[in-house]
Design an enzyme around this catalytic site. Sequence first.
Site, PDB file in Angstrom:
ATOM      1  N   GLU A 275       0.829  -1.217   0.000  1.00  0.00           N
ATOM      2  CA  GLU A 275       0.000   0.000   0.000  1.00  0.00           C
ATOM      3  C   GLU A 275       0.860   1.262   0.000  1.00  0.00           C
ATOM      4  O   GLU A 275       2.072   1.207   0.230  1.00  0.00           O
ATOM      5  CB  GLU A 275      -0.929  -0.011   1.212  1.00  0.00           C
ATOM      6  CG  GLU A 275      -0.175  -0.037   2.527  1.00  0.00           C
ATOM      7  CD  GLU A 275      -0.833   0.805   3.605  1.00  0.00           C
ATOM      8  OE1 GLU A 275      -1.359   1.883   3.294  1.00  0.00           O
ATOM      9  OE2 GLU A 275      -0.790   0.365   4.762  1.00  0.00           O
TER      10      GLU A 275
ATOM     11  N   LYS B 180      -5.535  10.876   0.414  1.00  0.00           N
ATOM     12  CA  LYS B 180      -5.653   9.552   1.023  1.00  0.00           C
ATOM     13  C   LYS B 180      -6.840   8.869   0.342  1.00  0.00           C
ATOM     14  O   LYS B 180      -7.982   9.315   0.473  1.00  0.00           O
ATOM     15  CB  LYS B 180      -5.894   9.688   2.532  1.00  0.00           C
ATOM     16  CG  LYS B 180      -6.061   8.351   3.250  1.00  0.00           C
ATOM     17  CD  LYS B 180      -6.282   8.544   4.744  1.00  0.00           C
ATOM     18  CE  LYS B 180      -6.793   7.265   5.397  1.00  0.00           C
ATOM     19  NZ  LYS B 180      -7.188   7.462   6.794  1.00  0.00           N
TER      20      LYS B 180
ATOM     21  N   VAL C 131      -5.195   0.472   2.724  1.00  0.00           N
ATOM     22  CA  VAL C 131      -5.301  -0.981   2.634  1.00  0.00           C
ATOM     23  C   VAL C 131      -6.509  -1.338   1.762  1.00  0.00           C
ATOM     24  O   VAL C 131      -6.418  -2.187   0.865  1.00  0.00           O
ATOM     25  CB  VAL C 131      -5.446  -1.597   4.048  1.00  0.00           C
ATOM     26  CG1 VAL C 131      -5.850  -3.061   3.974  1.00  0.00           C
ATOM     27  CG2 VAL C 131      -4.141  -1.449   4.825  1.00  0.00           C
TER      28      VAL C 131
ATOM     29  N   ASP D 172     -17.191   4.933  13.197  1.00  0.00           N
ATOM     30  CA  ASP D 172     -15.934   4.912  12.452  1.00  0.00           C
ATOM     31  C   ASP D 172     -15.367   3.499  12.372  1.00  0.00           C
ATOM     32  O   ASP D 172     -14.699   3.027  13.286  1.00  0.00           O
ATOM     33  CB  ASP D 172     -14.930   5.882  13.078  1.00  0.00           C
ATOM     34  CG  ASP D 172     -13.734   6.134  12.153  1.00  0.00           C
ATOM     35  OD1 ASP D 172     -13.590   5.393  11.160  1.00  0.00           O
ATOM     36  OD2 ASP D 172     -12.965   7.065  12.427  1.00  0.00           O
TER      37      ASP D 172
ATOM     38  N   SER E 278     -13.205   1.132   9.607  1.00  0.00           N
ATOM     39  CA  SER E 278     -12.424   1.282   8.377  1.00  0.00           C
ATOM     40  C   SER E 278     -13.003   0.454   7.239  1.00  0.00           C
ATOM     41  O   SER E 278     -13.461  -0.688   7.430  1.00  0.00           O
ATOM     42  CB  SER E 278     -10.979   0.862   8.626  1.00  0.00           C
ATOM     43  OG  SER E 278     -10.233   0.966   7.443  1.00  0.00           O
ATOM     44  N   ARG E 279     -12.952   1.008   6.058  1.00  0.00           N
ATOM     45  CA  ARG E 279     -13.313   0.296   4.818  1.00  0.00           C
ATOM     46  C   ARG E 279     -12.413  -0.942   4.637  1.00  0.00           C
ATOM     47  O   ARG E 279     -12.790  -1.892   3.955  1.00  0.00           O
ATOM     48  CB  ARG E 279     -13.183   1.264   3.635  1.00  0.00           C
ATOM     49  CG  ARG E 279     -13.429   0.672   2.258  1.00  0.00           C
ATOM     50  CD  ARG E 279     -14.894   0.362   2.010  1.00  0.00           C
ATOM     51  NE  ARG E 279     -15.016  -0.666   0.979  1.00  0.00           N
ATOM     52  CZ  ARG E 279     -16.118  -1.371   0.758  1.00  0.00           C
ATOM     53  NH1 ARG E 279     -17.204  -1.167   1.454  1.00  0.00           N
ATOM     54  NH2 ARG E 279     -16.152  -2.297  -0.181  1.00  0.00           N
ATOM     55  N   ASP E 280     -11.231  -0.915   5.277  1.00  0.00           N
ATOM     56  CA  ASP E 280     -10.294  -2.045   5.159  1.00  0.00           C
ATOM     57  C   ASP E 280     -10.981  -3.378   5.452  1.00  0.00           C
ATOM     58  O   ASP E 280     -10.758  -4.376   4.767  1.00  0.00           O
ATOM     59  CB  ASP E 280      -9.119  -1.890   6.148  1.00  0.00           C
ATOM     60  CG  ASP E 280      -8.203  -0.724   5.822  1.00  0.00           C
ATOM     61  OD1 ASP E 280      -8.446  -0.041   4.800  1.00  0.00           O
ATOM     62  OD2 ASP E 280      -7.258  -0.494   6.603  1.00  0.00           O
TER      63      ASP E 280
ATOM     64  N   LYS F 299      -4.205  -1.863  13.817  1.00  0.00           N
ATOM     65  CA  LYS F 299      -3.472  -0.783  14.504  1.00  0.00           C
ATOM     66  C   LYS F 299      -3.943  -0.643  15.955  1.00  0.00           C
ATOM     67  O   LYS F 299      -5.125  -0.710  16.249  1.00  0.00           O
ATOM     68  CB  LYS F 299      -3.666   0.528  13.750  1.00  0.00           C
ATOM     69  CG  LYS F 299      -2.746   0.584  12.529  1.00  0.00           C
ATOM     70  CD  LYS F 299      -2.663   1.961  11.946  1.00  0.00           C
ATOM     71  CE  LYS F 299      -3.957   2.333  11.289  1.00  0.00           C
ATOM     72  NZ  LYS F 299      -4.164   1.668  10.002  1.00  0.00           N
TER      73      LYS F 299
END
Length: 303
Positions: free
Chosen positions: A25, A86, A106, A138, A140-142, A159
């Site tokens: 990435e 981003k 990612v 919130d 993540s789309r990951d 993370k």
Amino acid sequence: MNQFIDIHPKVLDALRSGKPVVALESTVIAHGMPYPKNVETALNVEKIVEQSGATPATIAIIDGRIKVGLNPNELTTLGKQSNVLKVSKRDIPYCVIKKYSGATTVSATILIADMVGIKVFATGGIGGVHKHAAATFDISRDLEEISEKQIAVVSAGAKAILDLNLTLEYLETKGVEVIGYQTSEFPAFFSNVSGLNTTYQLDEASQIAQLMYTKWSMGLSGGILVANPIPQHYAIDKASLDKAISSAILSAKENNITGKELTPYLLKVLHSNKDITSLESNIGLIYNNAKIAALIAVEFSKL
Ligand code: PSU
Ligand code: MN
């Protein structure tokens, strides 16, 4: 092939002849680390992948073209410029029509890797469910992209700024197995102490390749998360880490940082915290993930 994508000749050659390729990435370069350490790290990551027998394919958008495999100049520009977007899934078409440059998260990297048929991807730590997500939504789309695409994602867990328990619950709902590489404890990015379990432990790259092959051969959709612990000498003691994270989250709140700005902000605050060695640790764990990803890609190419 998709008219918006340029594949680097080396990557194209490897893909055409069924040789191992590892996607990398670029948000971690542009938004996850300060210059010049970011560029140095990105170049080293590519070297590590190559030395371990696979072809690296760093993915980004340069002046509106989607690139699979960057040359060192493109990589350096990405790490130096301050106006790089981003780019998550929703940002790709906009970045392309505006001819902007964008660093892929990612999620966007997985999506593009899947378009060209790359099966293994390495990062530092994936995004996930943020602390207090019940109020902020919130997530993540990951996590969605890992669950939708046939790819193995090698990371040091999620993370540490996240709610790791909720992240694992979310992955379970989506049917993603979390495979601990030589560990049964879910690694916590900068630390290996989370008190949480991986779904299963596998100790060999060849076993992970076999799992990928088996999952996809039987028609099960979606990816696999390979959780690779940070090497012990880079690990940060959990008490200091928790303290640093709490103060980073507090600072984000005080400054009204939300949405896509949150993760880069928290990492920046952690990397500038003198009580912990988070930048060095971040780099150490990325190198370690790149190596294991390459070994898995090599094994998978034999099947
Ligand atoms: N891992 C790192 N550093 C990073 C990231 C991951 O070691 O900067 C980036 C990845 O690109 C990941 C993104 O997709 O953070 C997550 O952002 P968000 O929480 O906004 O989805
Ligand atoms: Mn988010």
